[in-house]
Design an enzyme around this catalytic site. Structure first.
Site, mmCIF file in Angstrom:
data_model
loop_
_atom_site.group_PDB
_atom_site.id
_atom_site.type_symbol
_atom_site.label_atom_id
_atom_site.label_comp_id
_atom_site.label_asym_id
_atom_site.label_seq_id
_atom_site.Cartn_x
_atom_site.Cartn_y
_atom_site.Cartn_z
ATOM 1 N N LYS A 86 -3.528 32.809 56.781
ATOM 2 C CA LYS A 86 -3.403 34.275 56.811
ATOM 3 C C LYS A 86 -2.335 34.720 57.796
ATOM 4 C CE LYS A 86 -7.930 36.014 55.637
ATOM 5 N NZ LYS A 86 -9.202 35.823 56.260
ATOM 6 N N ARG A 87 -2.269 33.971 58.876
ATOM 7 C CA ARG A 87 -1.287 34.254 59.919
ATOM 8 C C ARG A 87 0.126 34.416 59.345
ATOM 9 N NH1 ARG A 87 0.656 30.288 63.017
ATOM 10 N NH2 ARG A 87 -0.448 28.758 61.753
#
Ligand code: GLU
Length: 472
Positions: free
Chosen positions: A239-240
């Site tokens: 997600k980062r």
């Protein structure tokens, strides 16, 4: 030839993400391209972390991507009897044993081995105690201890592990649930899986699984471990890096065929072709074109692939999809025929369905809700322009045919007669009907919007300008 059977076995502990979706696609494509079968199986033995919500979400994402399965979904949580039969067999044939060591003891053994510079592993102290079942006991597999475990990986070639590295791993936990390695082998073997494509984060599990296949007398399937998808920083995609779940891509306006195309190309290629339809992928997919090296997720490229698919999709299909996005923006039930006329004007301009809905908004907005920015009014509308627009509005009102061609001829005729350039009126007309300074070609826009709205909008704008003039 043996029929190809593949599977996708996600754990319903989270949404379907791009990594899982790509693995699923490779397996789905392999089955479809070989006329085989594709099985969906939910690996929900971790009852604490698995939820029905995630099961539903994964199934929805699979449907949306168009990866239909031929069998399943199977649920491992409903198959404990089957796993227990095989665990019993291993116990009876003395290929497995009960172990009474607590987790803390095993941890201490590992630490000790680690401190001695050895491989941290369970030391096998319950192996020959002949223990029977009791509430806190796990079942461990008797790993061979010597020799090598080998298998041929379809992507990485021959893989071999020194058995001394592997410990007697747990196959049934103290709570009675089977571990991943046991359940996956029993399922893959009893479901007749011929090919297993999965992420290479599972590579260290495969020798253990190979040992279980042998102990249970099953034939080995073909394994292929695909390199993981990386973020731009070459770390495992997360997600980062801005990667979303499959359903989040749906909600952001990506076409399923575009996401499928992009994900398959992340690890598979066919010359330098970038754009593939689903049918082409099924036709062309083959294992020997899978990449052996890691691929980097690139949102810009995904956007580009999406815009290409938007350009090439039939307007009728896009209209149905844009209808949903417009409903979300507060315009429910827009007429599909009308949308089918609007969509071709926006296909060259929109990179997503969401963007398409934004660009389509002025077409579907009630005329009396049009809003004009003061700075545009100040910049583009003076008395001369107002005069011309009043005349043009009257000309439009008289037209019976509101086609692009007629509109163009009408405006040109007026410009010639007045000896003025189109430049003077193009933006004012555009602003009057769209509220904006950028839109598809003005005549096609007017034609699709239709006489009633065009005349109304010009009228409303002129009225608001005259009220303004009166107030000054
Ligand atoms: N449930 C496992 C996972 O989601 C499946 C791995 C496999 O394909 O064997 O990672």
């Amino acid at each position: 030839m043996e029929k190809v059977v593949t599977r996708f076995p996600p754990s319903p502990t989270g949404h379907l993400h791009v990594g899982g979706a790509r693995t699923a696609l490779f397996n789905w494509l392999l089955a479809r391209s070989m006329g085989g079968r594709f099985i969906l199986r939910l690996e929900d033995t971790d009852v604490e972390r698995s939820t029905q919500e995630m099961v539903d979400s994964i199934i929805q994402a699979m449907h949306w991507l168009g990866m239909e399965w031929d069998e399943g979904p199977y649920f491992q949580s409903r198959r404990f009897d089957i796993y227990n039969q095989y665990i019993e067999y291993l116990l009876q044939t003395e290929q497995a044993y009960y172990c009474r060591c607590s987790e803390a003891e095993v941890e201490a053994m590992r630490n000790e081995a680690w401190q001695k510079g050895q491989n941290p592993k369970y030391d096998g102290r319950c192996r020959n105690l002949g223990l029977g079942p009791a509430p806190d006991r796990v079942v461990r597999f008797k790993s061979p201890g010597q020799g090598e475990t080998m298998f041929r990986d379809m992507l990485k070639g021959v893989n071999s592990v020194d058995n001394a590295q592997l410990d007697d791993f747990v196959i049934r936990r103290a709570d009675g649930s089977p571990t991943y390695n046991l359940a996956v082998v029993v399922d893959d073997a009893t479901m007749g899986i011929t090919h297993i494509l999965r992420g290479d984060d599972h590579l260290s599990n495969t020798p253990k699984q190979v040992q279980l296949y042998k102990a249970l007398g099953f034939d080995l399937p073909d394994f292929g471990h695909v390199p993981m998808i990386m973020g731009p920083d070459k770390k495992k995609l997360s997600k980062r890096h801005g990667a979303l779940s499959v359903l989040e891509y749906r909600d952001a306006g990506y076409l399923p065929e575009a996401l499928v195309n992009y994900l398959v190309r992340l690890g598979w290629s066919y010359g330098d072709q970038e754009i593939f339809s689903r049918e082409e992928l099924v036709d062309l997919f083959s294992l020997d074109r899978l990449s052996k090296s890691a691929c980097v997720f690139d949102t810009e490229k995904l956007d580009w692939v999406n815009s290409r698919h938007i350009k090439e999709s039939p307007a009728s299909g896009l209209a149905v999809r844009v209808q949903d996005f417009l409903a979300e923006k507060g315009y429910p039930g827009v007429d599909l025929h009308y949308l089918q006329d609007i969509v071709p004007l926006l296909q060259p301009r929109a990179a997503s369905l969401k963007e398409m809905a934004e660009l389509a908004e002025f077409f579907v907005m009630p005329d009396n809700r049009m809003h004009y920015q003061q700075e545009l009014l100040d910049k583009y509308f003076n008395q001369e322009v107002i005069g011309h627009l009043t005349a043009i509005r009257e000309l439009f009102q008289q037209l019976e045919d509101f086609s692009q061609e007629t509109l163009e001829n009408t405006v040109k005729g007026y410009l010639n007669e007045q000896g003025i350039k189109f430049k003077l009126l193009a933006q004012p007309i555009r602003i009057a009907v769209t509220g904006k300074t950028a839109s598809p070609g003005i005549f096609e826009t007017l034609s699709v919007l239709g006489k009633e709205s065009v005349v109304n909008r010009l009228g409303l704008l002129l009225k608001s300008l005259s009220i303004e003039a009166d107030e000054q």
